[in-house]
Design a protein around this motif. Structure first.
Motif, PDB file in Angstrom:
ATOM      1  N   ALA A   1      12.685  31.092  94.292  1.00 43.70           N
ATOM      2  CA  ALA A   1      12.679  32.307  95.098  1.00 43.70           C
ATOM      3  C   ALA A   1      13.439  33.359  94.298  1.00 43.70           C
ATOM      4  CB  ALA A   1      13.355  32.062  96.442  1.00 43.70           C
ATOM      5  N   MET A   2      12.751  34.424  93.944  1.00 42.11           N
ATOM      6  CA  MET A   2      13.400  35.503  93.198  1.00 42.11           C
ATOM      7  C   MET A   2      13.963  36.526  94.167  1.00 42.11           C
ATOM      8  SD  MET A   2      11.190  36.418  89.782  1.00 42.11           S
ATOM      9  CE  MET A   2      12.236  37.850  89.470  1.00 42.11           C
ATOM     10  N   THR A   3      15.188  36.929  93.915  1.00 43.77           N
ATOM     11  CA  THR A   3      15.763  38.023  94.685  1.00 43.77           C
ATOM     12  C   THR A   3      15.876  39.244  93.773  1.00 43.77           C
ATOM     13  OG1 THR A   3      18.105  37.583  94.186  1.00 43.77           O
ATOM     14  CG2 THR A   3      17.088  36.313  95.978  1.00 43.77           C
ATOM     15  N   GLY A   4      16.077  40.382  94.394  1.00 43.83           N
ATOM     16  CA  GLY A   4      16.174  41.621  93.633  1.00 43.83           C
ATOM     17  C   GLY A   4      17.012  42.640  94.372  1.00 43.83           C
ATOM     18  N   LEU A   5      17.163  43.788  93.759  1.00 42.52           N
ATOM     19  CA  LEU A   5      18.032  44.822  94.315  1.00 42.52           C
ATOM     20  C   LEU A   5      17.548  45.279  95.688  1.00 42.52           C
ATOM     21  CD1 LEU A   5      20.586  46.258  93.220  1.00 42.52           C
ATOM     22  CD2 LEU A   5      19.132  48.176  92.611  1.00 42.52           C
TER      23      LEU A   5
END
Length: 491
Positions: A360-364
């Motif tokens: 699971a990629m998270t981002g700003l």
């Protein structure tokens, strides 16, 4: 009061209202009434290199000012916007440093664009085999000791290429690695496509620019608020001159860059300058809430999150907290199975899945609620899982034996052979588990039992395999040449 438009977008907005008649490209002529999709896609702001809007490949006005601001933000000597993604930056950087036929030391865990650069340059690869984290099975950090040994064994190397962070968020000790390479007079190119956010705020690991890498290629869109396909290349030092990079970018990057993409990058830089501290703090707080909320998981584990810590992974120098690598080892669920359950039962789409883990990629742009939604899904799935025997500790797979250079193997006659009948033959193509795009075998390497067993295991786990010819997992293209046939299996 709403935030002001960043400079390039402000100029495009003014031009769309009162600009001169567009007797130039593009063909839609900013006529959004022509079709509904044009208005939806922002065609009113879609222009070409006209007066007052600069030229990406010879920037001296508004685009140069924007790229100079980016260089100051990341601490680089010079920065170049990339509208063809990180791929064109990697191609340009390797070509600028290695020339044609140069020797390149590189991690086998690099993205496929690095391999394509070797092919185009006729480069000679010297592989660095990443260790494997025993408990999660992901590739671990390349060590400074590995790099020093390769530099000593190959004093004629032209370039060192590493991916850090990797798709799984694994970071190598780039400062020590760059020091070792520079002592040998070898420049360092870091594929930091997944780490454009590193080093921009307190509490995050440092990035490759601060570590001293000569060229750093980042995908802005992966973790920062910028449109898909936008990237940036940072340069510093004199081992790979900026002028050489600019020339190669003129070859590998389009000569008709999208102003919508460039406005996106300009907007990203502007936003980070004005509100970066606040937004990074919000992202960190959301990740901290995620960590607290998954502390009770009993079957699933998340790399370096919750109850799992960096100290439990001696092969990892550091880890990017923005990457959530969820392990299903010790359960009957596979990584693709977890990805499917999250999609079908909870309407959550993950980035990718491998054999027994998923990302699971998270981002700003992530909020605390977004991450807690994932937590609720993981907790529910965790409760439904029964314990299974934990598989043996993961071990690194030996690289297939190399017979020919990549570029040479690609020029030789080949044939398509059923995969099960390929043992001992020499591959004429790449095979990837994509994503992440790291080759399991490259042209010129001999197909061995380890490779075939790996393909079979990934297939059983639901991981899609891709090959250059598109025939995997049914068949593989192998060389016809008799000297590289099964008769040489024991060579």
């Amino acid at each position: 009061m709403p935030d002001p438009f960043p400079p390039l977008l402000e100029a495009l907005a003014r031009h769309s209202i009162g600009g001169p008649a567009p007797m130039h490209m593009p063909g839609h002529k900013r006529n959004t009434a022509l079709a509904p999709y044009l208005a939806a896609l922002g065609a009113a702001w879609d222009i070409t290199e006209i007066h007052g809007f600069d030229d990406l490949h010879e920037a001296e006005g508004i685009l140069k000012e924007s790229m100079d601001r980016a260089a100051r933000l990341w601490g680089a000597q010079r920065s170049f916007y990339l509208v063809n993604g990180s791929t064109c930056g990697i191609l340009a950087g390797i070509r600028a440093a290695a020339g044609h036929g140069g020797k390149v030391i590189l991690s086998r865990g690099c993205h496929k664009s690095v391999y394509h650069a070797l092919e185009l340059c006729g480069a000679v690869p010297v592989w660095l085999a990443p260790p494997v984290d025993e408990s999660f099975g992901v590739l671990a950090s390349i060590t400074p000791e590995q790099v020093r040994a390769a530099l000593a064994a190959h004093p004629d190397a032209k370039l060192l290429v590493l991916a850090s962070p990797t798709y799984e968020g694994v970071i190598s000790d780039l400062a020590a690695i760059c020091t070792a390479a520079h002592a040998a007079g070898v420049p360092v190119l870091v594929d930091e496509a997944h780490g454009a956010h590193l080093g921009l705020a307190p509490g995050w690991p440092a990035g490759a620019v601060a570590a001293g890498a000569d060229v750093v290629v980042q995908s802005l869109h992966k973790t920062l608020p910028s449109l898909t396909q936008t990237g940036i290349l940072h340069q510093q030092g004199d081992l790979i001159p900026a002028e050489a990079l600019a020339r190669q970018l003129g070859i590998f990057e389009t000569s008709s860059p999208s102003y919508l993409l460039m406005a996106s990058m300009d907007g990203c830089v502007d936003l980070l300058e004005r509100r970066g501290g606040e937004l990074f703090a919000r992202w960190q707080a959301a990740l901290a809430s995620f960590d607290r909320a998954i502390a009770g998981l009993t079957r699933l584990r998340v790399l370096c999150h919750g109850a799992d810590t960096l100290q439990k992974h001696p092969g990892l120098f550091a880890h990017d907290p923005g990457k959530l690598v969820i392990s299903t080892r010790g359960t009957a669920l596979t990584g693709p199975g977890l990805m499917a359950r999250l999609r079908e039962e909870f309407s959550i789409e993950l980035e990718m899945a491998s054999g027994d883990w998923a990302i699971a990629m998270t981002g700003l742009g992530d909020t605390e609620e977004n991450l807690l939604r994932l937590v609720r899904a993981l907790v529910a799935i965790d409760k439904s899982l029964a314990a299974c025997p934990m598989p043996p500790a993961a071990k690194p797979l030996p690289l297939p034996p190399a017979v020919l250079p990549v570029a040479q193997a690609l020029e030789l006659p080949c044939e398509e052979v059923p995969l099960g009948a390929c043992e001992g033959r020499v591959s004429a193509e790449y095979v990837w588990a994509y994503p992440p795009g790291i080759p399991l075998i490259v042209p010129g390497e001999r197909v061995d039992r380890v490779f075939l067993d790996c393909c079979a295991r990934l297939n059983r786990q639901g991981v899609r395999l891709h090959s250059t010819g598109g025939t995997m997992p049914r068949a593989l293209r192998v060389l016809i040449c008799a000297s590289h046939s099964t008769s040489t299996k024991g060579d």
